[in-house]
Design a protein around this motif. Structure first.
Motif, PDB file in Angstrom:
ATOM      1  N   ARG A   1      57.218  65.302  59.996  1.00  0.00           N
ATOM      2  CA  ARG A   1      58.145  66.064  60.827  1.00  0.00           C
ATOM      3  C   ARG A   1      58.991  66.953  59.931  1.00  0.00           C
ATOM      4  NH1 ARG A   1      60.699  61.831  65.187  1.00  0.00           N
ATOM      5  NH2 ARG A   1      61.505  63.776  66.053  1.00  0.00           N
TER       6      ARG A   1
ATOM      7  N   ASP B   1      64.471  68.210  61.951  1.00  0.00           N
ATOM      8  CA  ASP B   1      64.063  67.498  63.159  1.00  0.00           C
ATOM      9  C   ASP B   1      64.122  65.989  62.947  1.00  0.00           C
ATOM     10  OD1 ASP B   1      62.850  67.108  65.791  1.00  0.00           O
ATOM     11  OD2 ASP B   1      61.014  66.623  64.695  1.00  0.00           O
ATOM     12  N   LEU B   2      63.642  65.532  61.784  1.00  0.00           N
ATOM     13  CA  LEU B   2      63.643  64.102  61.490  1.00  0.00           C
ATOM     14  C   LEU B   2      65.069  63.570  61.350  1.00  0.00           C
ATOM     15  CD1 LEU B   2      62.172  61.497  60.839  1.00  0.00           C
ATOM     16  CD2 LEU B   2      61.978  62.262  58.464  1.00  0.00           C
TER      17      LEU B   2
ATOM     18  N   GLY C   1      57.954  59.286  61.686  1.00  0.00           N
ATOM     19  CA  GLY C   1      58.091  60.285  60.633  1.00  0.00           C
ATOM     20  C   GLY C   1      58.906  59.812  59.446  1.00  0.00           C
TER      21      GLY C   1
END
Length: 211
Positions: free
Chosen positions: A76, A80-81, A127
């Motif tokens: 990811r 975002d992670l 992720g």
């Protein structure tokens, strides 16, 4: 049961579990202690491998040394992670807003101040390859007697479990658990109770499952 028999049983269980890719996992068995080495595609798969080993009769202790090498579909974007991990942590009402999260190529770093450790919740996010816990604990180191009481209460909630065979030592935020229990359910209840104590930064798990 010989070491070879236990090793084969564990390898067969890993092969049988569809949530674990056993192709790059080596199993070592030594007098009931099982060590896993190699690589897996996610942190979630690493945990599933431990669960699979616990299902094998004769396993007294587990050393999971598997490294996580994220598959392409698990990767990811860093921002975002980090956002996903922070959102997951904030769903727990006891996680303070002072916690901050950064991510780089699957490595998540937690910073800020808190009374408890929350890294295991961050590990559940897709992720995440590893969690670097750099949080500062504001709660004082726990008293061994208090942790022992917490463990006993946790185990007493299940009539089949007993904490009498466990010993607890506390030093600078590290709780050392040793002794024997009768099942992996009892083992996990004891370890979870130790982690739940304020001020615990690490749990040194030396508990053996005695069949």
């Amino acid at each position: 049961m010989s070491n070879d028999e236990l090793r084969i049983d564990v390898a067969d269980e890993l092969l049988w579990d569809p949530k674990v890719d056993n192709e790059a996992i080596a199993v070592i068995a030594d007098d009931g202690a099982v060590t896993l080495r190699g690589t897996v595609g996610s942190l979630r798969e690493r945990r599933e491998a431990t669960k699979a080993v616990k299902r094998v009769y004769g396993v007294k202790q587990i050393h999971n040394e598997l490294r996580v090498k994220l598959l392409n579909e698990e990767r990811r974007d860093d921002a975002d992670l980090a956002g996903a991990v922070l959102q997951t942590l904030m769903l727990n009402r006891v996680v303070p807003s002072s916690i901050d999260v950064t991510a780089r190529a699957g490595l998540v770093t937690l910073t800020g101040t808190a009374n408890y450790q929350f890294e295991r919740e961050a590990e559940n996010v897709e992720g995440v390859a590893w969690v670097d816990n750099a949080m500062e604990l504001t709660a004082p180191p726990p008293d061994a007697g208090d942790v022992k009481h917490s463990i006993r209460k946790a185990l007493e909630r299940d009539a089949k479990l007993d904490a009498d065979a466990l010993s607890v030592h506390s030093s600078n935020g590290t709780i050392t658990l040793s002794g024997t229990v009768r099942s992996w359910a009892e083992h996990d209840a004891a370890v979870n109770a130790a982690w739940a104590a304020p001020g615990v930064s690490n749990v040194d798990d030396r508990v053996l499952v005695d069949y």
